[in-house]
Design a protein around this motif. Structure first.
Motif, mmCIF file in Angstrom:
data_model
loop_
_atom_site.group_PDB
_atom_site.id
_atom_site.type_symbol
_atom_site.label_atom_id
_atom_site.label_comp_id
_atom_site.label_asym_id
_atom_site.label_seq_id
_atom_site.Cartn_x
_atom_site.Cartn_y
_atom_site.Cartn_z
ATOM 1 N N LEU A 328 -12.285 -0.084 -0.952
ATOM 2 C CA LEU A 328 -11.542 0.390 0.171
ATOM 3 C C LEU A 328 -10.364 0.898 -0.567
ATOM 4 O O LEU A 328 -9.596 1.317 -0.167
ATOM 5 C CB LEU A 328 -11.224 0.089 1.012
ATOM 6 C CG LEU A 328 -13.272 0.080 1.676
ATOM 7 C CD1 LEU A 328 -13.059 -0.740 3.170
ATOM 8 C CD2 LEU A 328 -13.678 1.191 2.103
ATOM 9 N N SER A 329 -9.798 -0.181 -1.907
ATOM 10 C CA SER A 329 -8.182 -0.185 -1.898
ATOM 11 C C SER A 329 -8.136 1.408 -2.934
ATOM 12 O O SER A 329 -8.827 2.046 -3.418
ATOM 13 C CB SER A 329 -7.751 -0.675 -3.512
ATOM 14 O OG SER A 329 -8.203 -2.011 -2.303
ATOM 15 N N GLU A 330 -7.016 1.758 -2.939
ATOM 16 C CA GLU A 330 -6.585 3.692 -3.112
ATOM 17 C C GLU A 330 -6.179 3.062 -4.525
ATOM 18 O O GLU A 330 -6.612 4.371 -6.013
ATOM 19 C CB GLU A 330 -5.368 3.984 -2.834
ATOM 20 C CG GLU A 330 -5.255 4.862 -2.823
ATOM 21 C CD GLU A 330 -4.095 5.755 -1.831
ATOM 22 O OE1 GLU A 330 -3.648 5.230 -0.692
ATOM 23 O OE2 GLU A 330 -3.829 7.432 -2.035
ATOM 24 N N ASP A 331 -5.337 2.138 -4.856
ATOM 25 C CA ASP A 331 -5.265 2.235 -6.307
ATOM 26 C C ASP A 331 -4.854 0.135 -6.721
ATOM 27 O O ASP A 331 -5.048 -0.402 -5.578
ATOM 28 C CB ASP A 331 -3.842 2.910 -7.329
ATOM 29 C CG ASP A 331 -3.645 2.586 -5.737
ATOM 30 O OD1 ASP A 331 -2.497 1.608 -5.497
ATOM 31 O OD2 ASP A 331 -1.777 3.766 -6.155
ATOM 32 N N VAL A 332 -4.951 0.127 -7.479
ATOM 33 C CA VAL A 332 -4.195 -1.635 -7.888
ATOM 34 C C VAL A 332 -3.231 -2.278 -7.452
ATOM 35 O O VAL A 332 -2.804 -3.509 -6.557
ATOM 36 C CB VAL A 332 -4.076 -1.681 -9.533
ATOM 37 C CG1 VAL A 332 -3.532 -3.057 -9.619
ATOM 38 C CG2 VAL A 332 -5.269 -1.449 -10.233
ATOM 39 N N GLN A 336 -1.551 -5.642 -3.271
ATOM 40 C CA GLN A 336 -1.717 -7.261 -2.287
ATOM 41 C C GLN A 336 -1.435 -6.799 -0.658
ATOM 42 O O GLN A 336 -1.982 -7.816 0.494
ATOM 43 C CB GLN A 336 0.040 -6.680 -2.602
ATOM 44 C CG GLN A 336 0.361 -7.265 -4.257
ATOM 45 C CD GLN A 336 0.078 -9.234 -3.697
ATOM 46 O OE1 GLN A 336 -0.179 -9.715 -2.942
ATOM 47 N NE2 GLN A 336 -0.729 -9.601 -4.965
ATOM 48 N N THR A 337 -1.480 -5.026 -0.318
ATOM 49 C CA THR A 337 -1.458 -5.345 1.178
ATOM 50 C C THR A 337 -2.556 -4.937 1.530
ATOM 51 O O THR A 337 -2.823 -5.684 2.268
ATOM 52 C CB THR A 337 -0.481 -3.662 1.049
ATOM 53 O OG1 THR A 337 0.088 -3.259 0.510
ATOM 54 C CG2 THR A 337 -1.036 -3.403 2.697
ATOM 55 N N LEU A 342 -7.907 -10.150 4.811
ATOM 56 C CA LEU A 342 -8.971 -11.342 4.325
ATOM 57 C C LEU A 342 -7.526 -12.573 4.389
ATOM 58 O O LEU A 342 -7.602 -13.643 4.747
ATOM 59 C CB LEU A 342 -9.052 -11.490 2.747
ATOM 60 C CG LEU A 342 -9.912 -12.591 1.098
ATOM 61 C CD1 LEU A 342 -11.116 -12.488 2.150
ATOM 62 C CD2 LEU A 342 -10.002 -12.170 0.823
ATOM 63 N N MET A 343 -6.344 -11.948 4.337
ATOM 64 C CA MET A 343 -5.408 -13.497 4.695
ATOM 65 C C MET A 343 -4.900 -14.481 6.031
ATOM 66 O O MET A 343 -5.097 -15.468 6.102
ATOM 67 C CB MET A 343 -3.759 -13.073 3.619
ATOM 68 C CG MET A 343 -3.802 -12.946 2.444
ATOM 69 S SD MET A 343 -3.752 -14.491 1.659
ATOM 70 C CE MET A 343 -2.337 -15.171 2.281
ATOM 71 N N MET A 344 -5.573 -13.052 6.510
ATOM 72 C CA MET A 344 -5.483 -13.314 8.401
ATOM 73 C C MET A 344 -6.213 -14.202 8.639
ATOM 74 O O MET A 344 -5.489 -15.490 9.182
ATOM 75 C CB MET A 344 -5.105 -12.711 9.146
ATOM 76 C CG MET A 344 -3.582 -11.172 9.188
ATOM 77 S SD MET A 344 -2.410 -12.070 9.479
ATOM 78 C CE MET A 344 -2.216 -12.287 10.417
ATOM 79 N N PRO A 345 -7.531 -14.173 8.373
ATOM 80 C CA PRO A 345 -7.913 -15.538 8.895
ATOM 81 C C PRO A 345 -7.792 -16.199 8.039
ATOM 82 O O PRO A 345 -8.599 -17.212 8.577
ATOM 83 C CB PRO A 345 -9.953 -14.670 8.942
ATOM 84 C CG PRO A 345 -9.755 -13.524 7.583
ATOM 85 C CD PRO A 345 -8.025 -12.805 8.542
ATOM 86 N N MET A 429 0.598 0.773 4.944
ATOM 87 C CA MET A 429 1.333 0.540 3.524
ATOM 88 C C MET A 429 1.554 2.011 4.353
ATOM 89 O O MET A 429 0.753 3.237 4.264
ATOM 90 C CB MET A 429 -0.565 1.676 3.430
ATOM 91 C CG MET A 429 -1.188 -0.285 3.144
ATOM 92 S SD MET A 429 -2.859 -0.168 2.853
ATOM 93 C CE MET A 429 -2.447 0.525 1.123
ATOM 94 N N LYS A 430 1.938 2.445 3.356
ATOM 95 C CA LYS A 430 3.218 3.641 2.538
ATOM 96 C C LYS A 430 2.334 5.338 2.507
ATOM 97 O O LYS A 430 1.441 4.500 1.315
ATOM 98 C CB LYS A 430 4.685 3.445 1.980
ATOM 99 C CG LYS A 430 5.986 2.732 3.162
ATOM 100 C CD LYS A 430 6.866 2.830 2.601
ATOM 101 C CE LYS A 430 7.634 2.103 2.958
ATOM 102 N NZ LYS A 430 9.201 1.995 2.356
#
Lengths: 430, 240
Positions: A328-332, A336-337, A342-345, A429-430
């Motif tokens: 689902l990521s737009e690009d590399v 981080q965003t 994943l980080m929260m749980p 995300m901007k």
């Protein structure tokens, strides 16, 4: 060569870059060097932290006190000064932080049954940091206890000659027993807790490292394939798309395991250097080992295997979730965003069980934590040691189910248009 | 004889946006067919649907009689797709990349090894094949990718802007390679903005705009139809 291994080899080559290897080697070296430097500094700091004694009484009792203090691994230095201010200002004691004043007339006061105060002065320096102040505080506490015990012994020998002061001080010493799952052993609760904590000291850190590293790697692998359009080439090939998913998962797991092993080594080296106790934390509770074994809390081979299984499924869950996020990521750059979901749980699963007693926690909170597949791995060592084997197995089954669902979703996404057309934009995300 | 490619009423919609709005055309075996049109008119989307990586909303595409949805796996066995501005795995050497791709498309074995050797020859990169791809210029990388696309001898090669961003020499070499392979029987479906390239390469061209086919014929026939010697003028008259 089997096509899966061809894909795996390619993934490993892409992920394991020279920069990554150098970064890990430097990290290991830095951990080791810092550990050694801090350990050596603290040792010299502890050796330097003697206590300056101003003996204004010059009596049998004060001599006994100084001897007793020397028995506590503290180095007493007799100061010629008669005033504390003069001793502190003396150039020869400029580096000393702890001072003790034995008042004139102490022995006479004790013999007469009057209270007299022994004074302790701790010089707290500006810009005090590191473990030095903590070591000094512990030293003062030990000195005070030794002095109090020796003064009491002196008085008891005086008033009750022929009786053992140790017996008089504690004529009915306690015996403490711990009971776990119906098994009883003579060991204190603090030793049991200390043992459980020492066994799982590095464990959550290592799991945390593995999960973060492997998740980042797999997200980068998927996102960069999308960005470079290498994925479009692979998708137009006759390759089974499940193999593409599985090879990426396998490569990220292998590298993450190797990296976290390296981090773990670095951490152990660092901690060994800092504490000077050696790398094995079980040393601290070695004396209680037979009792702990009798309680069944000592980890054996099957216990370690069960924990390993739980950790493996924890990593696989994280990887499969990260895989979806990578798709689902737009690009590399957005990786981080995209790690946030994943980080929260992961943070909740890591931190909450440290501060909350799960056995008495609110049902809703327990439900939330157990719904996070990572919680089961973080809690596995404690559960195995406490004999909650069924709970560990249920956790593993749940993790396996989450993994299966995520892999199915990943494969579906890989087989449809979503891989090329779907983009997740988080609100921040901007 | 079965057509190499048969496109019938092909449609692709993204929510309310219709990227491809009912395309019809066919390509005969051994032909070089070019899709021409301004940016964002649905050329790449059409190629991706034929390459089985996007699913059409309606209509159909058949490659040598095989439907791209129903027989997707079989279609992938006989095609090769080169995306526009595609990259390669930067940490592999050129040779490792060709070996890897040969095994992906043909599995391990003599065919894969022969294909990789053919790819090395076609790329013309010589000793540089031993270097990591991240050290390659854009032209070198594109030659490697084109070699990858055709080394497996696909029955239909789908090339999206094969010479985009390349200098004259590199673009010329790639065009020569395509022409030579077509002469050997390989069918090509390409998209391009470069009218000179299209005229040099293609047997027929399909001009599309807003997802629809405006004209489909040989360059000579199109120029005659619009009474001009310049294919760019044909293109402008058709798309305006």
């Amino acid at each position: 060569m089997n096509i899966f291994f061809v894909l795996l080899k390619k993934e490993l080559k892409e992920l394991l870059t020279a920069q990554l290897v150098i970064t890990i080697a430097v990290t290991l070296l830095v951990f080791h060097v810092i550990g050694k430097a801090v350990g050596s500094h603290n040792k010299s700091s502890a050796a330097r932290n003697g206590i300056v004694v101003l003996d204004l009484d010059r009596s049998d009792l004060s001599a006994r006190l100084i001897k007793a203090i020397a028995g506590t691994r503290t180095r007493p230095s007799a100061a010629p000064q008669r005033e504390i201010a003069a001793a502190m200002a003396a150039p020869e004691y400029a580096a000393e932080n702890s001072f003790m004043v034995i008042p004139a007339g102490l022995q006479a006061a004790v013999r007469a049954g009057r209270t007299s105060n022994i004074e302790y002065y701790s010089r707290f320096r500006r810009q005090a940091s590191g473990l030095g102040p903590a070591i000094a505080a512990s030293q003062i506490r030990r000195t005070q206890q030794a002095a109090a015990r020796e003064t009491a012994a002196y008085l008891m020998q005086l008033r009750l000659p022929g009786l053992d002061p140790d017996f008089l001080r504690d004529p009915a010493p306690p015996r403490e027993f711990a009971v776990i799952n119906g098994l009883t052993a003579e060991v204190s609760l603090s030793q049991v807790i200390g043992f459980i904590q020492s066994q799982s000291y590095f464990f959550p850190i290592a799991v945390f490292f593995i999960v973060i590293l492997s998740a980042q790697m797999i997200m980068t692998a998927v996102a960069s394939e999308k960005e470079n359009k290498t994925l479009e080439t692979l998708l137009s090939s006759p390759l089974d798309r499940r193999l593409l998913v599985m090879s990426k998962l396998a490569a990220a797991t292998l590298i993450a395991a190797a990296l976290s092993g390296a981090y773990l080594l670095g951490m152990r080296s660092f901690m060994a250097g800092v504490t000077g106790l050696g790398a094995d934390p079980a040393v601290a509770v070695a004396a209680a080992a037979p009792a702990l074994a009798a309680l069944g809390v000592a980890l054996g081979g099957p216990g370690y295997l069960l924990i390993g299984l739980s950790v493996m499924f924890c990593i696989l869950c994280a990887l499969s979730i990260a895989f979806i996020l990578g798709i689902l990521s737009e690009d590399v750059k957005s990786i981080q965003t995209m790690m946030t979901p994943l980080m929260m749980p992961l943070m909740l699963a890591y931190l909450l069980p440290i501060f909350i007693d799960m056995s008495t926690a609110h049902f809703g909170l327990k439900l939330l934590l157990y719904a996070i597949p990572f919680t089961h791995a973080f809690m596995a060592p404690q559960n195995v040691m406490m004999g909650n084997i069924a709970q560990v197995w249920w956790g593993i089954l749940y993790q396996a189910a989450v993994f299966a669902v995520c892999v199915t979703i990943s494969t579906r996404l890989f087989s449809g248009d979503a891989l090329l057309t779907l983009r997740l934009r988080l609100p921040w995300m901007k | 004889m079965t057509n190499a490619l048969e496109i019938t009423g092909l449609v692709k919609k993204y929510k309310d946006f219709e990227a491809v709005a009912g395309l019809d055309f066919n390509v005969t075996p051994g032909e070089i067919f070019a899709l021409v049109g301004p940016n964002g008119v649905g050329k790449s989307t059409t190629l991706k649907m034929i390459a089985t990586i996007l699913t059409p909303t309606a209509g159909s595409a058949a490659v040598f009689g095989l439907d791209t949805i129903r027989d997707a796996h079989a279609v992938r066995e006989i095609i090769s797709y080169l995306p526009e501005e595609a990259g390669a795995y930067k940490n592999l050497t050129g040779r490792e990349y060709l070996d890897f791709m040969a095994m992906v498309f043909l599995k391990d074995g003599p065919r894969a090894r022969a294909a990789a050797a053919e790819g090395e020859r076609l790329s013309g990169l010589g000793a540089r094949l031993g270097d990591k791809i991240k050290t390659y210029s854009k032209g070198m990388a594109r030659k490697l990718l084109l070699a990858r696309a055709v080394m497996i001898r696909p029955r239909l090669a789908i090339l999206d802007e094969p010479t985009s961003g390349l200098d004259i020499v590199n673009a010329y070499e790639i065009r020569k390679t395509i022409k030579a392979l077509a002469a050997g029987g390989m069918t090509f479906l390409i998209s391009s903005h470069n009218m000179g390239e299209i005229e040099f390469l293609s047997g027929r061209i399909g001009v599309i705009n807003k997802g629809r086919m405006l004209a489909c014929d040989t360059p000579a026939a199109l120029k005659a139809r619009f009474a001009t010697e310049d294919l760019e003028e044909v293109f402008i008259k058709l798309t305006q």
